[in-house]
Every structure is written in C-alpha cells, then in structure tokens.
Design a protein around this motif. Sequence first.
Motif, short mmCIF file in Angstrom:
data_model
loop_
_atom_site.label_atom_id
_atom_site.label_comp_id
_atom_site.label_asym_id
_atom_site.label_seq_id
_atom_site.Cartn_x
_atom_site.Cartn_y
_atom_site.Cartn_z
N THR A 2 43.36 -18.17 30.12
CA THR A 2 41.98 -17.97 29.67
C THR A 2 41.93 -17.93 28.15
O THR A 2 42.81 -17.38 27.50
CB THR A 2 41.44 -16.62 30.18
OG1 THR A 2 41.71 -16.53 31.57
CG2 THR A 2 39.96 -16.51 29.95
N ARG A 3 40.90 -18.54 27.61
CA ARG A 3 40.57 -18.40 26.21
C ARG A 3 40.18 -16.94 25.96
O ARG A 3 39.55 -16.32 26.81
CB ARG A 3 39.34 -19.28 25.97
CG ARG A 3 38.76 -19.29 24.61
CD ARG A 3 37.53 -20.21 24.60
NE ARG A 3 36.36 -19.57 25.19
CZ ARG A 3 35.55 -18.74 24.53
NH1 ARG A 3 35.77 -18.44 23.27
NH2 ARG A 3 34.51 -18.21 25.12
N ARG A 4 40.54 -16.39 24.81
CA ARG A 4 40.02 -15.07 24.44
C ARG A 4 38.63 -15.29 23.85
O ARG A 4 38.40 -16.24 23.10
CB ARG A 4 40.95 -14.44 23.40
CG ARG A 4 40.57 -13.00 23.06
CD ARG A 4 41.63 -12.39 22.15
NE ARG A 4 41.08 -11.30 21.37
CZ ARG A 4 40.93 -10.06 21.81
NH1 ARG A 4 41.31 -9.72 23.01
NH2 ARG A 4 40.39 -9.12 21.02
N ASP A 32 29.95 -16.48 30.16
CA ASP A 32 30.93 -16.34 29.09
C ASP A 32 30.37 -15.83 27.77
O ASP A 32 30.94 -16.02 26.71
CB ASP A 32 31.66 -17.69 28.88
CG ASP A 32 30.68 -18.83 28.67
OD1 ASP A 32 29.46 -18.56 28.54
OD2 ASP A 32 31.13 -19.99 28.63
N LYS A 95 38.66 -11.15 28.82
CA LYS A 95 38.22 -11.94 29.99
C LYS A 95 37.69 -13.31 29.58
O LYS A 95 37.17 -14.05 30.42
CB LYS A 95 37.12 -11.18 30.73
CG LYS A 95 37.59 -9.92 31.44
CD LYS A 95 36.41 -9.27 32.16
CE LYS A 95 36.70 -7.83 32.50
NZ LYS A 95 35.48 -7.00 32.49
N GLY A 96 37.74 -13.62 28.29
CA GLY A 96 37.25 -14.92 27.84
C GLY A 96 35.76 -14.94 27.58
O GLY A 96 35.14 -15.99 27.49
N LEU A 196 44.10 -22.01 25.72
CA LEU A 196 43.35 -22.40 26.92
C LEU A 196 43.97 -23.62 27.59
O LEU A 196 44.04 -23.70 28.81
CB LEU A 196 41.90 -22.68 26.53
CG LEU A 196 40.95 -23.16 27.63
CD1 LEU A 196 40.85 -22.13 28.75
CD2 LEU A 196 39.55 -23.43 27.05
#
Lengths: 207, 207
Positions: A2-4, A32, A95-96, A196
């Motif tokens: 996941t991307r931060r 998001d 959680k992105g 990601l």
Amino acid sequence: MTRRGNLFIVSAPSGAGKSSLIAALLKDKPADMQVSVSHTTRDARPGETNGVHYHFVDKAEFKQLIADNAFFEWAEVFGNYYGTSRVTIEQTLDKGIDVFLDIDWQGARQVKEAMPEAIGVFILPPSRTELERRLNSRGQDSAEVIASRMADAVAEMSHYDEYDYLIVNEDFDTALNDLSAIVFANRLHLAGQKKLHSGMLEDLLAD
Amino acid sequence: MTRRGNLFIVSAPSGAGKSSLIAALLKDKPADMQVSVSHTTRDARPGETNGVHYHFVDKAEFKQLIADNAFFEWAEVFGNYYGTSRVTIEQTLDKGIDVFLDIDWQGARQVKEAMPEAIGVFILPPSRTELERRLNSRGQDSAEVIASRMADAVAEMSHYDEYDYLIVNEDFDTALNDLSAIVFANRLHLAGQKKLHSGMLEDLLAD
C-alpha cells in the motif's frame, strides 16, 4: 503493497472558502481521502457519530493520551478538551489514506515541525475587496466588526509563505481543480510510487 | 508579473505511451505549454515549419551555438547536427510557458545537472507482458527483434528512480490525468505563486 497516504495541512483566513473546498473534494466520499477527526471530551450532540465528527473520549482517556504524547496539539476550551491525535493520523496514513487537517497557521507550524513531510496548502481570497464582501456577506455587520474580522484574516494570511502550495480562490471550480491536482500529483512522487508498485517494477526490470 | 514556466523532462521506454500522452496533453494547443523544439542543420521536409518542428539553422550557426554553450546536448547524425537549446528553453520558460522535453535518461541526466529545478517524469508500462505486447503490436517481428527492443526498454527503465514522478500507463485516460495533475500542481508551488500574485498579496496584506 500500500502507498502511504499524504498529510495535507490546509489553512486560510475566514472567507477564503477553505471548508467548502475540502467538503467539495470529499463529497463523493473517496475511500482514500478523509478529514482528520479530532478528539474531544465534550458530549456528542444529536446527529454526531463517534469516529466521524469527533473521537469522543472521557477526561481520563484524554489525559492519558496527553501523557502518551499522542497529540500534535490540544487545548482546553470551556472545561472540555480538544486535540489532534498524531497517532490516529499516522494510523490513517498507514492505510494509504490521504488526511486533510483544517487548522490555522499556529497548528500548521506545530504539525510541520513534528511531521516535516506534511504538505501545506494555503488558500487565499482573490482580493481585499472580495474578502471584505465575503466577511460581510449578510451586509448587517458594523464597520467595527468587519474591521476586526479583516484584522484576523490579515494576521492569518501573513503566514502564507510557510506553506508549500498557494491556491487563489477566485473561481470555486478552478480552486477545486487546483486542490485536486495537488492531492493527485503528490501521489505520483517517486518514493510513494516505488513502494506501491514494487512488484510491478521487479517484473519490468527482470533481466 | 508572469509566472516562470516549469521544465518537464519526460522519459519512458518505447511502448509506454509517452509521445501519445504528451500529444494528448497539448492537443488543444494551450498557450502556456509546449514541447521543446530542437535545432537541426538538416533541410526542412515538406510540411515542416521552422520553429514548430525544428529550428532550422545552417552549420555555421549551429557551430556558433555550440561555441556559445547554448545547448544542453547536441549530436551529429549522418552529417547533420541536432541539439536541444538551453537558451531557447530558458526564453520560453521566461514567457511563463511550461516546456516538455521528450528525451532519454542520458539526456535527462544532462538537463537535470544543468537545471536542477527541471521536473523529471518517468512513464512506465503496467507489466512486462503488456510491454511485450506493445513492442510487437503488429505481431510480425522475430523473437530476436522483440528481445532486443525489450532489452532497450529495460535499460531505459532501469533509470526510473532518477525522476521526480512516476506514472504507470495502464489506462491512457488515467495516465493523462496523472500527467496533467503533475503539470498543474507544479504551477501552484509557493515560489511561483508568490511571484505571479505579488500585487494581490500586497493588496491582501496591507495594514
């Protein structure tokens, strides 16, 4: 992977349209993005939901959070405590999810010190005349009241250059596009994309 | 006061869709964006316009430009010279126009050294399978030819992390929105906005 998420600190004088812009950006409830939810010890009012409008906690819990250094900033107002939880924000970012923090220049400065990677966005009205008009939209206020609001606005605006981006809200849709471009472009920075897309990159670069 | 344009260095392996993305971004001929136009000593072909497709100059002029250090990079190919003029790009940026430089990682590195404020954007295909498909779109090429194209693509992609932004072109419209967000967000950085709106800021912040 996941991307931060990114933390956006959004500040503005009253009359610049900050709250409307954030509300418009989030109106379709994207999974998001979210506004930071503060902690408070005051009672929930009818229609308020825990975790949505505030995190409602009792005074013992709040004091424990202070002791744990969980807050970026907190204050006591009329016997109730209010605070912005760094821990909650970090968990959301993990959680992105991009988080928007709607605070003034003083709060912004504290957050930026604690999290230098936070992205500051300052929103300005297009002119003094327009700002005066917006600060007196009902046309019923005394010159003194308006002058006092204007002084507050000028004090807030004098900190515009502590932010990373500057949006001029002359036309609402343009300003909304500006805010949106800032949010989406910041998702495309190398570091986040690398994390990601690590699997894809490995696949692409295999010998 | 005019904003100074941003210089975007855009690189990608063949098959990532770079040229199509830049063409799509510029298709309505916005006054404030253009692709960098190279200099060349070769003759104009029918339909080519000086200053649009190339800046057509003779060899004496080109050599003078080399001597004047006007080029980021130049090369001689089959007896003709080709070069990217730093001076021309600077003049375009000074007019407030964003410039796109469509070059490979080696050119990108030279430009970034000369102009560290240039913004690097790398475009990637979404997977190796999809890249192979795009590199063999007519389905008529030998395995050897495709392998050679793939090796070139991998060599170019191995430099992705020298860029500021990474776009994955899986869906063309999404990738176009990504590129657009990067371009517009970069216009909103404090330094540029401060310069562009200096008069407005003075008006807003007056006592």
